[in-house]
Scaffold this motif. Structure first.
Motif, short mmCIF file in Angstrom:
data_model
loop_
_atom_site.label_atom_id
_atom_site.label_comp_id
_atom_site.label_asym_id
_atom_site.label_seq_id
_atom_site.Cartn_x
_atom_site.Cartn_y
_atom_site.Cartn_z
N LYS A 162 -13.40 -93.62 58.85
CA LYS A 162 -13.36 -93.56 60.32
C LYS A 162 -14.62 -92.88 60.86
O LYS A 162 -15.13 -93.26 61.91
CB LYS A 162 -12.12 -92.80 60.78
N GLU A 163 -15.09 -91.88 60.13
CA GLU A 163 -16.32 -91.20 60.56
C GLU A 163 -17.49 -92.18 60.58
O GLU A 163 -18.30 -92.17 61.52
CB GLU A 163 -16.64 -90.04 59.62
N LEU A 164 -17.58 -93.04 59.58
CA LEU A 164 -18.66 -94.03 59.54
C LEU A 164 -18.56 -95.01 60.70
O LEU A 164 -19.57 -95.43 61.26
CB LEU A 164 -18.63 -94.79 58.20
N GLU A 165 -17.33 -95.37 61.10
CA GLU A 165 -17.14 -96.25 62.25
C GLU A 165 -17.66 -95.59 63.53
O GLU A 165 -18.32 -96.24 64.35
CB GLU A 165 -15.65 -96.58 62.42
N VAL A 166 -17.38 -94.30 63.69
CA VAL A 166 -17.85 -93.57 64.87
C VAL A 166 -19.38 -93.47 64.85
O VAL A 166 -20.04 -93.66 65.88
CB VAL A 166 -17.22 -92.16 64.93
N LEU A 167 -19.95 -93.18 63.69
CA LEU A 167 -21.41 -93.09 63.58
C LEU A 167 -22.06 -94.43 63.89
O LEU A 167 -23.14 -94.49 64.48
CB LEU A 167 -21.80 -92.62 62.17
N ASP A 168 -21.39 -95.52 63.51
CA ASP A 168 -21.90 -96.86 63.82
C ASP A 168 -21.90 -97.09 65.33
O ASP A 168 -22.85 -97.69 65.87
CB ASP A 168 -21.04 -97.91 63.12
N ALA A 169 -20.86 -96.61 66.03
CA ALA A 169 -20.80 -96.74 67.49
C ALA A 169 -21.93 -95.94 68.15
O ALA A 169 -22.52 -96.38 69.14
CB ALA A 169 -19.45 -96.25 68.00
N LEU A 170 -22.24 -94.77 67.60
CA LEU A 170 -23.35 -93.97 68.13
C LEU A 170 -24.69 -94.65 67.87
O LEU A 170 -25.58 -94.65 68.72
CB LEU A 170 -23.34 -92.57 67.48
N LYS A 171 -24.82 -95.26 66.69
CA LYS A 171 -26.07 -95.93 66.34
C LYS A 171 -26.35 -97.10 67.28
O LYS A 171 -27.51 -97.37 67.63
CB LYS A 171 -26.02 -96.41 64.88
N GLU A 172 -25.30 -97.79 67.70
CA GLU A 172 -25.46 -98.91 68.63
C GLU A 172 -25.99 -98.46 69.98
O GLU A 172 -26.55 -99.26 70.73
CB GLU A 172 -24.12 -99.62 68.81
N GLN A 173 -25.83 -97.16 70.28
CA GLN A 173 -26.37 -96.62 71.53
C GLN A 173 -27.80 -96.11 71.36
O GLN A 173 -28.36 -95.50 72.28
CB GLN A 173 -25.47 -95.48 72.03
N GLY A 174 -28.37 -96.32 70.18
CA GLY A 174 -29.74 -95.89 69.94
C GLY A 174 -29.87 -94.45 69.46
O GLY A 174 -30.97 -93.89 69.46
N ILE A 175 -28.76 -93.84 69.03
CA ILE A 175 -28.77 -92.45 68.57
C ILE A 175 -29.03 -92.43 67.07
O ILE A 175 -28.45 -93.22 66.31
CB ILE A 175 -27.43 -91.76 68.90
N GLU A 176 -29.89 -91.55 66.62
CA GLU A 176 -30.24 -91.44 65.21
C GLU A 176 -29.05 -90.87 64.41
O GLU A 176 -28.59 -89.76 64.67
CB GLU A 176 -31.46 -90.52 65.04
#
Length: 340
Positions: A162-176
């Motif tokens: 689930k943490e990886l899913e959240v990190l993927d959502a952040l990455k889609e917003q251009g966040i490192e």
């Protein structure tokens, strides 16, 4: 009949159709907005009902806050005061009242839910924090603050997928997120009981994670594996608190390691150390005194917080940076404590 088609193609007729279509769309948009607001209000009401409003504040004060004498901004300030003083029950109570009173602004509801989720998190109620932050994200899927807190919650609950899913959502917003992703994958591998030890080490080594080398060293020690099998040791500065407690010398080809083991009387060859504390203990050894020891404190490079135990993720600001390890000279104690 021919005249009819000519009239049908009249530009004025087209304008009338366009206006009529726009009017229909506007009506449906309005009705959809009303329906959405009612549905949103219903969800918020059901959400509030899950939590106990009778904790923290007395009924008298609750009625004052519910009456509307204090505006939403005032309630937020009051909740922050309670939160900073560590009175989380009262802060939660005030935010729930603010959420109950806020009827119109979607942005304000999102803000209140996010702040409430953060307070639940700080109070240690991780599941309640998760529910609250998910409710906030439902209002605004691009809520960066809520997503970052969720990633930490899932890490603490060991829900790494689930943490990886959240990190993927952040990455889609251009966040490192590459450093966080690599660390999460390293944790998944280290906790995978289907992998044997050698495969775990190889998989973690292949990750581009700054924490990988320390994590590998910890796994070797926890699994009682010979440290001589380690192919690449971390810089001493990042593991000095672990290496200092070893009873065998390792990685003597590195001058800093060799200097440390000389100070511990586990190596016969003196090498000057860049660590003042290790150099001081070496000088004491040369003079025949063996009663000196080291203990350690740990500093977060982001928020500068100082803590007595090692952390990969700062428990104060939740950043994932290379923890600064500060050695300190102390009198020797026979008790040995590993920092993990």
């Amino acid at each position: 009949m021919e005249n009819f088609f000519l009239d049908y193609r009249d530009p004025i007729f087209g304008i009338i159709v366009f206006i009529f279509a726009g009017l229909i769309i506007a009506i449906f948009s309005y009705l959809w907005g009303v329906f959405s607001k009612k549905e949103e209000a219903s969800k918020i009401e059901k959400f509030i009902q899950k939590f106990d409003l009778n904790k923290g504040l007395g009924s008298k004060y609750q009625e004052i806050l519910k009456s509307g004498g204090i505006g939403i901004d005032g309630l937020v300030i009051l909740a922050n005061v309670f939160s900073k003083s560590g009175d989380f029950d009262k802060a939660i109570n005030v935010y729930l009242i603010a959420l109950q009173r806020e009827k119109n602004s979607k942005k304000d509801k999102e803000f209140i839910l996010t702040e409430l989720g953060k307070i639940y998190f700080n109070a240690g109620f991780l599941k309640k924090s998760e529910q609250t932050l998910l409710q906030s994200i439902e209002l605004s899927p691009r809520n960066e603050v809520a997503l970052k807190y969720l990633s930490v919650i899932y890490e603490r609950l060991r829900l790494f997928d689930k943490e990886l899913e959240v990190l993927d959502a952040l990455k889609e917003q251009g966040i490192e997120t590459s450093k966080n992703e690599a660390f999460t994958k390293a944790l998944i591998i280290s906790n995978d009981n289907t992998l044997n030890f050698d495969k775990k080490i190889k998989a973690i080594s292949n990750l581009n994670s700054p924490q990988a080398l320390r994590l590998i060293l910890e796994l070797f020690i926890k699994n009682n594996e010979p440290l001589s099998k380690i192919k690449k040791f971390p810089p001493l500065s990042s593991v000095i608190d672990i290496i200092w407690h070893l009873n065998e010398s390792v990685n003597l080809k590195d001058s800093e390691y060799k200097a440390l083991f000389y100070a511990k009387n586990l190596s016969s060859e003196y090498v000057k150390s860049s660590f003042f504390e290790i150099e001081a203990i070496s000088m004491m050894r040369n003079s025949g005194y063996f009663g000196a020891d080291l203990n350690f404190k740990y500093i977060c490079p982001s928020c500068k917080s100082s803590l007595p135990t090692y952390f990969y993720r700062c428990p104060i600001c939740y950043s994932l940076d290379d923890t600064i390890i500060i050695p300190r000279l102390v009198k020797r104690d026979d008790e040995i404590n590993m920092p993990f």
